[in-house]
Design a protein around this motif. Structure first.
Motif, PDB file in Angstrom:
ATOM      1  N   ASP A 300       0.832  -1.203   0.000  1.00 62.14           N
ATOM      2  CA  ASP A 300       0.000   0.000   0.000  1.00 62.14           C
ATOM      3  C   ASP A 300       0.873   1.263   0.000  1.00 62.14           C
ATOM      4  O   ASP A 300       0.610   2.216  -0.737  1.00 62.14           O
ATOM      5  CB  ASP A 300      -0.911  -0.004   1.221  1.00 62.14           C
ATOM      6  CG  ASP A 300      -1.762   1.241   1.319  1.00 62.14           C
ATOM      7  OD1 ASP A 300      -2.748   1.345   0.575  1.00 62.14           O
ATOM      8  OD2 ASP A 300      -1.435   2.120   2.142  1.00 62.14           O
ATOM      9  N   ALA A 301       1.927   1.265   0.815  1.00 65.50           N
ATOM     10  CA  ALA A 301       2.823   2.428   0.860  1.00 65.50           C
ATOM     11  C   ALA A 301       3.499   2.643  -0.489  1.00 65.50           C
ATOM     12  O   ALA A 301       3.656   3.782  -0.953  1.00 65.50           O
ATOM     13  CB  ALA A 301       3.871   2.231   1.954  1.00 65.50           C
ATOM     14  N   ALA A 302       3.889   1.535  -1.144  1.00 65.81           N
ATOM     15  CA  ALA A 302       4.520   1.656  -2.461  1.00 65.81           C
ATOM     16  C   ALA A 302       3.550   2.254  -3.472  1.00 65.81           C
ATOM     17  O   ALA A 302       3.908   3.130  -4.268  1.00 65.81           O
ATOM     18  CB  ALA A 302       5.010   0.285  -2.925  1.00 65.81           C
ATOM     19  N   GLU A 303       2.307   1.804  -3.446  1.00 63.59           N
ATOM     20  CA  GLU A 303       1.312   2.306  -4.392  1.00 63.59           C
ATOM     21  C   GLU A 303       0.988   3.784  -4.159  1.00 63.59           C
ATOM     22  O   GLU A 303       0.613   4.504  -5.081  1.00 63.59           O
ATOM     23  CB  GLU A 303       0.047   1.455  -4.296  1.00 63.59           C
ATOM     24  CG  GLU A 303       0.243   0.033  -4.802  1.00 63.59           C
ATOM     25  CD  GLU A 303      -0.954  -0.852  -4.548  1.00 63.59           C
ATOM     26  OE1 GLU A 303      -1.870  -0.411  -3.799  1.00 63.59           O
ATOM     27  OE2 GLU A 303      -0.986  -1.971  -5.085  1.00 63.59           O
ATOM     28  N   ARG A 304       1.165   4.236  -2.929  1.00 66.73           N
ATOM     29  CA  ARG A 304       0.905   5.647  -2.609  1.00 66.73           C
ATOM     30  C   ARG A 304       2.140   6.524  -2.826  1.00 66.73           C
ATOM     31  O   ARG A 304       2.086   7.732  -2.614  1.00 66.73           O
ATOM     32  CB  ARG A 304       0.443   5.776  -1.155  1.00 66.73           C
ATOM     33  CG  ARG A 304      -0.878   5.097  -0.855  1.00 66.73           C
ATOM     34  CD  ARG A 304      -1.218   5.213   0.634  1.00 66.73           C
ATOM     35  NE  ARG A 304      -2.381   4.411   0.991  1.00 66.73           N
ATOM     36  CZ  ARG A 304      -3.646   4.822   0.907  1.00 66.73           C
ATOM     37  NH1 ARG A 304      -3.901   6.042   0.462  1.00 66.73           N
ATOM     38  NH2 ARG A 304      -4.639   4.020   1.262  1.00 66.73           N
ATOM     39  N   GLY A 305       3.262   5.912  -3.202  1.00 64.87           N
ATOM     40  CA  GLY A 305       4.488   6.672  -3.426  1.00 64.87           C
ATOM     41  C   GLY A 305       5.174   7.112  -2.153  1.00 64.87           C
ATOM     42  O   GLY A 305       5.930   8.094  -2.155  1.00 64.87           O
ATOM     43  N   ARG A 306       4.960   6.387  -1.068  1.00 63.85           N
ATOM     44  CA  ARG A 306       5.591   6.733   0.202  1.00 63.85           C
ATOM     45  C   ARG A 306       6.986   6.125   0.299  1.00 63.85           C
ATOM     46  O   ARG A 306       7.289   5.131  -0.351  1.00 63.85           O
ATOM     47  CB  ARG A 306       4.711   6.302   1.376  1.00 63.85           C
ATOM     48  CG  ARG A 306       3.394   7.065   1.387  1.00 63.85           C
ATOM     49  CD  ARG A 306       2.489   6.671   2.522  1.00 63.85           C
ATOM     50  NE  ARG A 306       1.231   7.409   2.438  1.00 63.85           N
ATOM     51  CZ  ARG A 306       0.170   7.158   3.193  1.00 63.85           C
ATOM     52  NH1 ARG A 306       0.222   6.172   4.100  1.00 63.85           N
ATOM     53  NH2 ARG A 306      -0.931   7.874   3.051  1.00 63.85           N
ATOM     54  N   ALA A 307       7.803   6.731   1.160  1.00 59.45           N
ATOM     55  CA  ALA A 307       9.217   6.373   1.195  1.00 59.45           C
ATOM     56  C   ALA A 307       9.544   5.258   2.182  1.00 59.45           C
ATOM     57  O   ALA A 307      10.567   4.585   2.033  1.00 59.45           O
ATOM     58  CB  ALA A 307      10.056   7.612   1.534  1.00 59.45           C
ATOM     59  N   TYR A 308       8.708   5.053   3.186  1.00 58.40           N
ATOM     60  CA  TYR A 308       9.070   4.087   4.224  1.00 58.40           C
ATOM     61  C   TYR A 308       7.832   3.625   4.984  1.00 58.40           C
ATOM     62  O   TYR A 308       6.756   4.224   4.916  1.00 58.40           O
ATOM     63  CB  TYR A 308      10.069   4.695   5.211  1.00 58.40           C
ATOM     64  CG  TYR A 308       9.518   5.881   5.970  1.00 58.40           C
ATOM     65  CD1 TYR A 308       8.799   5.711   7.159  1.00 58.40           C
ATOM     66  CD2 TYR A 308       9.684   7.177   5.495  1.00 58.40           C
ATOM     67  CE1 TYR A 308       8.282   6.790   7.841  1.00 58.40           C
ATOM     68  CE2 TYR A 308       9.167   8.267   6.180  1.00 58.40           C
ATOM     69  CZ  TYR A 308       8.465   8.060   7.346  1.00 58.40           C
ATOM     70  OH  TYR A 308       7.933   9.145   8.017  1.00 58.40           O
ATOM     71  N   VAL A 309       8.032   2.536   5.746  1.00 56.07           N
ATOM     72  CA  VAL A 309       7.056   2.057   6.710  1.00 56.07           C
ATOM     73  C   VAL A 309       7.772   1.951   8.049  1.00 56.07           C
ATOM     74  O   VAL A 309       8.870   1.385   8.134  1.00 56.07           O
ATOM     75  CB  VAL A 309       6.474   0.684   6.305  1.00 56.07           C
ATOM     76  CG1 VAL A 309       5.557   0.149   7.405  1.00 56.07           C
ATOM     77  CG2 VAL A 309       5.716   0.787   4.993  1.00 56.07           C
TER      78      VAL A 309
END
Length: 346
Positions: A300-309
């Motif tokens: 989900d974070a990758a699909e939203r273009g986020r840098a980290y979890v």
């Protein structure tokens, strides 16, 4: 005596000449956020809490469960700030922030006054629940020996260590990986823009209560308390809740939950995802449920273009959670400590 400690005028008599204690309000958000940022930078080298979090704690939905007190010097500048949060029955979260620019003697004096106030506030919150005893739960960054000394002076004991971990999101994280056998991971059912239905929300709450029953410092939290607290977080998003179900029986059985929030930068942009909760019922552990839920939030974070979890884990977790996170690419960014004290309600 503890009820008197809630009086700012009484607290002021214990402060240096010309200093005073006061209840903060909406106009104090920026100044208190700057105070906390100075403390965090001095303690661990970087800020942790964003301005939105400070605003929510002081004036937003998160303010309902919190009491605050600020200490100002003779010039009127905020030099100390304490919060007591009624977190659950028998548990009060205490946060004391002292300006790191103060000399040690003055800082110790301010800290002692604020910890005394926090005890009074915590006792008042426990009394309102009809309790006779409560836990005061505070913390410190591991490198911050000065704050640890002040906690010890206030009667707190170091009881636990936590790893604050982070995993970068990379190109290969696009595309959800297969779940464990017989496991399905899904978001909670809801209509577009609406909150999830009561059935899924209740299932998530039940799973977490059962999953964390054998964890350190577990305190039961009612369904209404659970929802109100999570919704008050400025990073809360309904589409960041996942349920894991076992589907190899007659009916799907909810056995795992992951709840995440959006981590924002100074400009308010969501740049990361943070795992607030990851719990798996004991009878379902060892079936890949936790890893499947982690894969879901990373994808989900990758699909939203986020840098980290990011996430937090008990360094002494009995479930082997730390090993799972390490094997999934998470590394420790910094370390925090839990400090506890128990007080009777008089």
């Amino acid at each position: 005596m503890t009820s008197l400690l809630l009086d700012p005028d009484l607290l002021s008599t214990a402060l240096p000449a010309g200093w005073h204690a006061a209840l903060p309000g909406p106009d104090d958000v920026a100044e208190l956020h700057a105070l906390r940022a100075r403390h965090e930078v001095a303690a661990r080298g970087a800020e942790s809490a964003g301005l939105d979090a400070t605003r929510a704690e002081l004036t937003g939905d998160a303010a309902a469960s919190r009491a605050h007190m600020v200490v100002r010097d003779a010039s009127g500048a905020a030099r100390g700030w304490a919060t007591a949060q009624d977190r659950a029955a028998g548990r009060v979260l205490v946060a004391v922030v002292v300006d790191p620019e103060l000399d040690d003697a003055t800082g110790d004096e301010v800290a002692a006054v604020l910890f005394a106030w926090a005890e009074g506030a915590g006792v008042a919150q426990a009394r309102a629940r009809g309790l006779t005893r409560t836990q005061l739960d505070s913390g410190a960054f591991e490198p911050d020996a000065r704050h640890q000394r002040r906690l010890a002076a206030a009667g707190y004991e170091h009881v636990r260590t936590w790893w604050q971990m982070r995993r970068p999101v990379v190109d290969s994280d696009h595309g959800l990986r297969p779940t464990g056998p017989g496991v399905v991971v899904r978001r909670l059912d809801r209509e577009e823009g609406a909150m999830p239905g009561t059935r899924d929300l209740a299932a998530a709450h039940d799973v977490l209560e059962q999953a964390f029953g054998d964890h350190f410092n577990y305190h039961e939290e009612t369904f209404d308390e659970f929802l109100a607290r999570l919704r008050s977080d400025p990073g809360h998003r309904w589409d960041h809740w996942w349920l894991a179900e076992l589907v190899d029986g007659d009916e799907p059985q909810a056995v795992g939950v992951l709840i995440a929030s959006a981590s924002t930068d100074a400009g308010g942009r969501a740049v990361g995802s943070y795992v607030e909760y990851l719990g798996v019922r004991r009878e379902a552990r060892g079936r890949g449920v936790a890893r499947s839920l982690l894969d879901a939030v990373v994808t989900d974070a990758a699909e939203r273009g986020r840098a980290y979890v990011g996430l937090e884990v008990d360094a002494d977790s009995p479930t082997g959670a730390a090993d799972l996170y390490l094997s999934s690419g998470y590394t420790t960014s910094y370390v925090t400590q839990s400090w506890h004290r128990y007080v009777d309600v008089r």
